[in-house]
Enzyme design. Structure first.
Site, PDB file in Angstrom:
ATOM      1  N   GLY A  48      -4.031  -0.775  -0.361  1.00  0.00           N
ATOM      2  CA  GLY A  48      -3.741  -1.811  -0.996  1.00  0.00           C
ATOM      3  C   GLY A  48      -4.921  -2.300  -1.641  1.00  0.00           C
ATOM      4  O   GLY A  48      -5.021  -3.243  -2.251  1.00  0.00           O
ATOM      5  N   TRP A  50      -6.442  -1.409  -4.604  1.00  0.00           N
ATOM      6  CA  TRP A  50      -6.356  -1.377  -5.822  1.00  0.00           C
ATOM      7  C   TRP A  50      -5.153  -2.458  -6.228  1.00  0.00           C
ATOM      8  O   TRP A  50      -5.522  -3.165  -7.223  1.00  0.00           O
ATOM      9  CB  TRP A  50      -5.362   0.013  -6.509  1.00  0.00           C
ATOM     10  N   ASP A  67       4.716   3.012  -2.373  1.00  0.00           N
ATOM     11  CA  ASP A  67       4.289   3.817  -1.251  1.00  0.00           C
ATOM     12  C   ASP A  67       4.959   4.336  -0.211  1.00  0.00           C
ATOM     13  O   ASP A  67       5.984   3.611  -0.004  1.00  0.00           O
ATOM     14  CB  ASP A  67       2.562   3.396  -0.592  1.00  0.00           C
ATOM     15  N   ASP A 106      -3.718   6.112  -7.902  1.00  0.00           N
ATOM     16  CA  ASP A 106      -4.934   6.763  -7.344  1.00  0.00           C
ATOM     17  C   ASP A 106      -4.312   7.706  -6.291  1.00  0.00           C
ATOM     18  O   ASP A 106      -5.026   7.934  -5.334  1.00  0.00           O
ATOM     19  CB  ASP A 106      -5.620   5.700  -6.649  1.00  0.00           C
ATOM     20  N   LYS A 146      -5.043   9.573 -11.519  1.00  0.00           N
ATOM     21  CA  LYS A 146      -6.343  10.370 -10.646  1.00  0.00           C
ATOM     22  C   LYS A 146      -5.821  11.828 -10.792  1.00  0.00           C
ATOM     23  O   LYS A 146      -4.662  12.255 -10.679  1.00  0.00           O
ATOM     24  CB  LYS A 146      -6.802  10.121  -9.289  1.00  0.00           C
TER      25      LYS A 146
END
Length: 251
Positions: A48, A50, A67, A106, A146
């Site tokens: 968490g 970000w 997630d 990410d 990413k």
């Protein structure tokens, strides 16, 4: 003190759940992504870090984390638990969120230590995020993904560039020195119904501030040089932006 220790300790002191929070801060400072009242979707969001940064910077907006793992509650943040590689999870995101101003990812694969395999898996995850962005980003919206540097990176960058006004590469200082990770930032999602070099016939319905004619194609605005209100003209598309384009008459 190593870079890892610096950001790890800083995160503990400032209450961030992960050192990666500083990556998003630095990416945002570089690329100007998060604005107050934005709707922000963070893919692969656990634990968490970000989400915390997004909630701070999108003050008054909506922040949603996705997630497979459970994400502990964060004030002002919604969560979706699911596997992004499954269509049902992507459908739930689209249903719950509707449209977003920014999609963040990410996500990283479980590392095998075999670089080419880890690189390929990182590209696959980045493409999953791009698929979500195609579905839920508003015109002009932005994307951050990413990836690990490697042979498939150029193809991914080209595919993002096809969907956005432009794409840039950002390597935040908070990434570990030994890491090959980087972030591709797509700015200005383009959803235009026309493309450069398209030729079509349009009706000029208004006049712009620069005396160009204005035409509409499926609610998309085209500025047409040397055209006047009331004319029907043949044009060639010369430039495409997220919310408007430019055309030259060819008749």
């Amino acid at each position: 003190m190593s870079g890892r220790d610096e950001y790890y300790n800083k995160a503990k002191q400032q209450g961030y759940r992960s050192r990666s929070a500083y990556k998003l801060q630095q990416i945002d400072d570089t690329a100007d992504l998060i604005a107050p009242s934005d709707t922000v979707i963070d893919l692969g969001a656990a634990p968490g870090g970000w989400l915390q940064v997004a909630a701070e910077r999108a003050d008054g907006g909506r922040v949603v984390g996705v997630d497979r793992q459970r994400i502990e509650s964060i004030d002002g943040v919604e969560t979706v638990r699911g596997d992004l590689t499954e269509e049902s999870t992507q459908a739930e995101i689209a249903e719950r969120v509707g449209k977003a101003d920014l999609v963040l990812s990410d996500m990283a694969p479980n590392m095998t230590g075999e670089y080419e395999l880890d690189h390929a898996r990182s590209i696959h995850l980045a493409r999953q995020a791009l698929d979500v962005a195609r579905t839920i980003l508003t015109p002009g919206g932005d994307l951050v993904v990413k990836a690990f540097d490697g042979r498939d990176l150029d193809d991914l960058e080209a595919d993002i560039e096809d969907e956005f006004e432009y794409v840039r590469t950002v390597r935040p200082d908070a990434s570990r020195d030994e890491s090959s990770e980087l972030f591709l930032v797509g700015k200005g999602r383009m959803t235009a119904p026309v493309a450069v070099d398209d030729e079509l016939t349009v009706e000029i319905t208004d006049t712009g501030d620069e005396d160009d004619g204005i035409a509409k194609v499926d609610d998309y605005t085209l500025f047409v040089s040397d055209a006047e209100e009331g004319e029907t003209v043949e044009v060639r598309i010369e430039g495409v932006k997220p919310r408007f384009g430019f055309a030259e008459r060819i008749d």
